[in-house]
Enzyme design. Structure first.
Site, PDB file in Angstrom:
ATOM      1  N   THR A   8       0.852  -1.181   0.000  1.00  0.00           N
ATOM      2  CA  THR A   8       0.000   0.000   0.000  1.00  0.00           C
ATOM      3  C   THR A   8       0.893   1.237   0.000  1.00  0.00           C
ATOM      4  O   THR A   8       1.999   1.214   0.537  1.00  0.00           O
ATOM      5  CB  THR A   8      -0.935   0.042   1.217  1.00  0.00           C
ATOM      6  OG1 THR A   8      -0.173   0.321   2.389  1.00  0.00           O
ATOM      7  CG2 THR A   8      -1.684  -1.277   1.380  1.00  0.00           C
ATOM      8  N   GLY A   9       0.424   2.291  -0.638  1.00  0.00           N
ATOM      9  CA  GLY A   9       1.246   3.492  -0.755  1.00  0.00           C
ATOM     10  C   GLY A   9       2.456   3.270  -1.640  1.00  0.00           C
ATOM     11  O   GLY A   9       3.533   3.838  -1.417  1.00  0.00           O
ATOM     12  N   ALA A  10       2.283   2.444  -2.676  1.00  0.00           N
ATOM     13  CA  ALA A  10       3.417   2.090  -3.541  1.00  0.00           C
ATOM     14  C   ALA A  10       3.924   3.264  -4.359  1.00  0.00           C
ATOM     15  O   ALA A  10       5.061   3.234  -4.851  1.00  0.00           O
ATOM     16  CB  ALA A  10       3.029   0.946  -4.472  1.00  0.00           C
ATOM     17  N   GLY A  12       4.446   6.210  -3.130  1.00  0.00           N
ATOM     18  CA  GLY A  12       5.211   7.100  -2.249  1.00  0.00           C
ATOM     19  C   GLY A  12       6.682   6.730  -2.207  1.00  0.00           C
ATOM     20  O   GLY A  12       7.115   5.734  -2.791  1.00  0.00           O
ATOM     21  N   GLY A  13       7.461   7.536  -1.488  1.00  0.00           N
ATOM     22  CA  GLY A  13       8.908   7.369  -1.475  1.00  0.00           C
ATOM     23  C   GLY A  13       9.363   6.010  -0.984  1.00  0.00           C
ATOM     24  O   GLY A  13      10.133   5.316  -1.660  1.00  0.00           O
ATOM     25  N   GLY A  15       7.370   3.286  -0.309  1.00  0.00           N
ATOM     26  CA  GLY A  15       6.656   2.226  -1.007  1.00  0.00           C
ATOM     27  C   GLY A  15       7.249   1.934  -2.365  1.00  0.00           C
ATOM     28  O   GLY A  15       7.360   0.772  -2.781  1.00  0.00           O
ATOM     29  N   TYR A 148       0.252  12.242  15.178  1.00  0.00           N
ATOM     30  CA  TYR A 148       1.020  11.293  14.363  1.00  0.00           C
ATOM     31  C   TYR A 148       1.707  10.262  15.259  1.00  0.00           C
ATOM     32  O   TYR A 148       1.702   9.059  14.963  1.00  0.00           O
ATOM     33  CB  TYR A 148       2.041  12.057  13.528  1.00  0.00           C
ATOM     34  CG  TYR A 148       2.821  11.206  12.556  1.00  0.00           C
ATOM     35  CD1 TYR A 148       2.210  10.659  11.424  1.00  0.00           C
ATOM     36  CD2 TYR A 148       4.180  10.959  12.749  1.00  0.00           C
ATOM     37  CE1 TYR A 148       2.924   9.880  10.527  1.00  0.00           C
ATOM     38  CE2 TYR A 148       4.906  10.184  11.859  1.00  0.00           C
ATOM     39  CZ  TYR A 148       4.266   9.650  10.753  1.00  0.00           C
ATOM     40  OH  TYR A 148       4.986   8.884   9.855  1.00  0.00           O
TER      41      TYR A 148
END
Length: 240
Positions: A8-10, A12-13, A15, A148
């Site tokens: 997931t989030g592939a 992004g940096g 991922g 966060y």
């Protein structure tokens, strides 16, 4: 036999680099993205030389329905790398209810629901693995990143508890807690801020997304077959 991993989030940096590293290891990949379709298409082109299956899946994990859409697109599944998420910076007293809801959804509710729904698929295998990309702030907490830190801490607790529940099924569940990694999440900081940050880190530099990807590769491999319920810190000695 083919192996399939969901990232997931592939787009992004971290991922993206994980996708390259796992493709190098021979994994076939489900590449999840939300808004950044162009980056996912570019990533798929980059993965062509590895001669693997790369299947793009669009889903908004900031909504409960997004998880349903994602799971519907999965068939064989041997591993999950949960690398989705956004950060939040600001005083806790100024944090809005929507900001709380959004981060709780993408960092806690969505990964828990996703993994819960995928457990039957993962348990069909003799061995399977889950890796959640948490954060150094989930281990120690940070001022001005209370929200966060909270959701990242919850991820770590989830990993530790779930790992005990599914270990007898041949499933391993681990977390990676990166420190300051040179990705788009650092773009909001000035050069001066980053230089000051480097001075606080014993290694004297930011981490590289490739270093996180190498850890993902290790935790999904037989080399870590007796490792579960652990948090692998990748932070240059910033927090020990």
């Amino acid at each position: 036999m083919k192996r399939f991993a969901l990232i997931t989030g592939a787009s992004g940096g971290m991922g993206r680099k994980a996708a390259h590293r796992l493709a190098e290891d021979g994994w076939n990949l489900y590449l999840h993205y939300n808004r950044n379709k162009e980056a996912c298409i570019e990533l798929m082109k980059e993965l062509e030389p590895y001669l693997i299956e790369a299947i793009p899946i669009s889903a908004d994990l900031e909504s409960p329905e997004g998880v349903d859409r994602l799971v519907e697109s999965l068939f064989q599944l041997d591993a999950i790398v949960y690398a989705s998420g956004t950060s939040h910076y600001g005083l806790f007293m100024d944090t809005t209810p929507k900001e709380m809801d959004d981060l709780i959804q993408i960092h806690i509710k969505s990964p828990m629901k996703l993994i819960q729904m995928c457990l039957p698929k993962l348990m069909r295998n003799e061995q399977s693995s889950i890796v959640v990309i948490s954060s150094i702030w989930g281990q120690t907490g940070a001022a001005c990143e209370v929200l966060y830190s909270t959701v990242k801490g919850a991820q770590i607790s989830f990993v530790k508890a779930l790992s005990k529940e599914v270990a007898m099924n041949g499933m391993r569940v681990n977390a990676i807690a990166p420190g300051a990694i040179d990705t788009n999440m650092m773009k909001g900081f000035t050069d001066e801020d980053i230089e000051q940050l480097k001075e606080e880190i014993p290694a004297g530099r930011l981490g590289k997304p490739e270093e996180v990807a190498d850890a993902v590769s290790f935790l999904l491999s037989p080399r870590s077959s007796y490792i579960t319920g652990q948090v692998l810190s990748i932070n240059g000695g910033w927090y020990t």
